[in-house]
Design a protein around this motif. Sequence first.
Motif, PDB file in Angstrom:
ATOM      1  N   LYS A   1       0.823  -1.211   0.000  1.00 56.29           N
ATOM      2  CA  LYS A   1       0.000   0.000   0.000  1.00 56.29           C
ATOM      3  C   LYS A   1       0.856   1.258   0.000  1.00 56.29           C
ATOM      4  N   LYS A   2       1.928   1.263   0.797  1.00 54.14           N
ATOM      5  CA  LYS A   2       2.769   2.457   0.891  1.00 54.14           C
ATOM      6  C   LYS A   2       3.391   2.812  -0.455  1.00 54.14           C
ATOM      7  N   SER A   3       3.915   1.824  -1.161  1.00 60.32           N
ATOM      8  CA  SER A   3       4.542   2.122  -2.456  1.00 60.32           C
ATOM      9  C   SER A   3       3.498   2.525  -3.496  1.00 60.32           C
ATOM     10  N   LEU A   4       2.301   1.927  -3.428  1.00 58.64           N
ATOM     11  CA  LEU A   4       1.229   2.336  -4.346  1.00 58.64           C
ATOM     12  C   LEU A   4       0.779   3.770  -4.062  1.00 58.64           C
ATOM     13  N   ASN A   5       0.692   4.133  -2.770  1.00 66.11           N
ATOM     14  CA  ASN A   5       0.339   5.512  -2.416  1.00 66.11           C
ATOM     15  C   ASN A   5       1.347   6.487  -3.003  1.00 66.11           C
ATOM     16  N   GLU A   6       2.632   6.208  -2.816  1.00 67.10           N
ATOM     17  CA  GLU A   6       3.684   7.088  -3.338  1.00 67.10           C
ATOM     18  C   GLU A   6       3.607   7.191  -4.857  1.00 67.10           C
ATOM     19  N   MET A   7       3.402   6.056  -5.521  1.00 64.33           N
ATOM     20  CA  MET A   7       3.326   6.036  -6.979  1.00 64.33           C
ATOM     21  C   MET A   7       2.138   6.872  -7.478  1.00 64.33           C
ATOM     22  N   PHE A   8       0.965   6.679  -6.868  1.00 64.19           N
ATOM     23  CA  PHE A   8      -0.216   7.419  -7.303  1.00 64.19           C
ATOM     24  C   PHE A   8      -0.090   8.906  -7.018  1.00 64.19           C
ATOM     25  N   GLN A   9       0.494   9.270  -5.872  1.00 66.20           N
ATOM     26  CA  GLN A   9       0.702  10.685  -5.579  1.00 66.20           C
ATOM     27  C   GLN A   9       1.581  11.326  -6.647  1.00 66.20           C
ATOM     28  N   LYS A  10       2.675  10.669  -6.967  1.00 61.28           N
ATOM     29  CA  LYS A  10       3.599  11.201  -7.979  1.00 61.28           C
ATOM     30  C   LYS A  10       2.912  11.286  -9.341  1.00 61.28           C
ATOM     31  N   LEU A  11       2.203  10.237  -9.712  1.00 63.18           N
ATOM     32  CA  LEU A  11       1.504  10.201 -11.000  1.00 63.18           C
ATOM     33  C   LEU A  11       0.471  11.319 -11.100  1.00 63.18           C
ATOM     34  N   ILE A  12      -0.314  11.504 -10.044  1.00 62.98           N
ATOM     35  CA  ILE A  12      -1.360  12.536 -10.063  1.00 62.98           C
ATOM     36  C   ILE A  12      -0.742  13.926 -10.127  1.00 62.98           C
ATOM     37  N   TYR A  13       0.307  14.186  -9.310  1.00 62.05           N
ATOM     38  CA  TYR A  13       0.937  15.506  -9.341  1.00 62.05           C
ATOM     39  C   TYR A  13       1.555  15.799 -10.708  1.00 62.05           C
ATOM     40  N   GLU A  14       2.194  14.810 -11.337  1.00 57.07           N
ATOM     41  CA  GLU A  14       2.784  15.017 -12.669  1.00 57.07           C
ATOM     42  C   GLU A  14       1.693  15.313 -13.697  1.00 57.07           C
ATOM     43  N   TYR A  15       0.614  14.558 -13.655  1.00 58.72           N
ATOM     44  CA  TYR A  15      -0.494  14.756 -14.584  1.00 58.72           C
ATOM     45  C   TYR A  15      -1.141  16.130 -14.346  1.00 58.72           C
ATOM     46  N   TRP A  16      -1.296  16.488 -13.080  1.00 61.19           N
ATOM     47  CA  TRP A  16      -1.891  17.764 -12.671  1.00 61.19           C
ATOM     48  C   TRP A  16      -1.073  18.925 -13.230  1.00 61.19           C
ATOM     49  N   GLU A  17       0.264  18.856 -13.063  1.00 59.36           N
ATOM     50  CA  GLU A  17       1.146  19.915 -13.563  1.00 59.36           C
ATOM     51  C   GLU A  17       1.054  20.068 -15.073  1.00 59.36           C
ATOM     52  N   LYS A  18       0.950  18.945 -15.800  1.00 59.84           N
ATOM     53  CA  LYS A  18       0.823  19.006 -17.262  1.00 59.84           C
ATOM     54  C   LYS A  18      -0.504  19.647 -17.677  1.00 59.84           C
ATOM     55  N   GLN A  19      -1.557  19.387 -16.910  1.00 63.59           N
ATOM     56  CA  GLN A  19      -2.869  19.960 -17.222  1.00 63.59           C
ATOM     57  C   GLN A  19      -2.891  21.474 -16.997  1.00 63.59           C
ATOM     58  N   ASP A  20      -2.140  21.937 -15.969  1.00 62.83           N
ATOM     59  CA  ASP A  20      -2.099  23.368 -15.657  1.00 62.83           C
ATOM     60  C   ASP A  20      -1.166  24.151 -16.573  1.00 62.83           C
ATOM     61  N   ALA A  21      -0.290  23.461 -17.272  1.00 62.59           N
ATOM     62  CA  ALA A  21       0.690  24.142 -18.129  1.00 62.59           C
ATOM     63  C   ALA A  21       0.090  24.668 -19.399  1.00 62.59           C
TER      64      ALA A  21
END
Length: 166
Positions: free
Chosen positions: A146-166
């Motif tokens: 669960k911990k590694s999946l949480n970290e992976m999803f957080q990173k994935l969402i933040y990267e996707y979020w930044e691309k959407q705001d650019a």
Amino acid sequence: MVVVKSVTIDGESIHVFRNGIYIFESSSGFTLELDLIVSEVVVKKYKTVENVIVEIELKDGRIINSIMHVKILTGGLPQINLFCELDDIHDYEGFTRVGENDSWFPNIEDGITIEEIRKVEMPNEDVSIKLNLPIDQVEWIKKHKKKSLNEMFQKLIYEYWEKQDA
């Protein structure tokens, strides 16, 4: 005017973004009131608690130790109101006094945003997502903790979020 330097609740120092301390005067007597802008994490921790042991350190060096009632204030920013009845107000020299018929109360929300609060302490929430994935992806997910999946999803969402705001 009295200024709060630090607040400790049940032996734990909490981060206070803004505060207002005053004596509330009503027909039933006097109460010491402490309004605090805190993080959402602190509100969540104390939302089911009725009474706490509070230590308030004032800038002038005075320390107030008291058992206080907890009230969570809803609306804008995450706020806690701590209060206790006072028998003798002579020990509270310099405190602002607010009457029950007064229209003025300390406005502690001015000049701070939820984004600023979350930069200091970001709350985490559990979320369940139902997905329809190919079996090999499901098996891959099940192999990870669960911990590694949480970290992976957080990173994935933040990267996707930044691309959407650019």
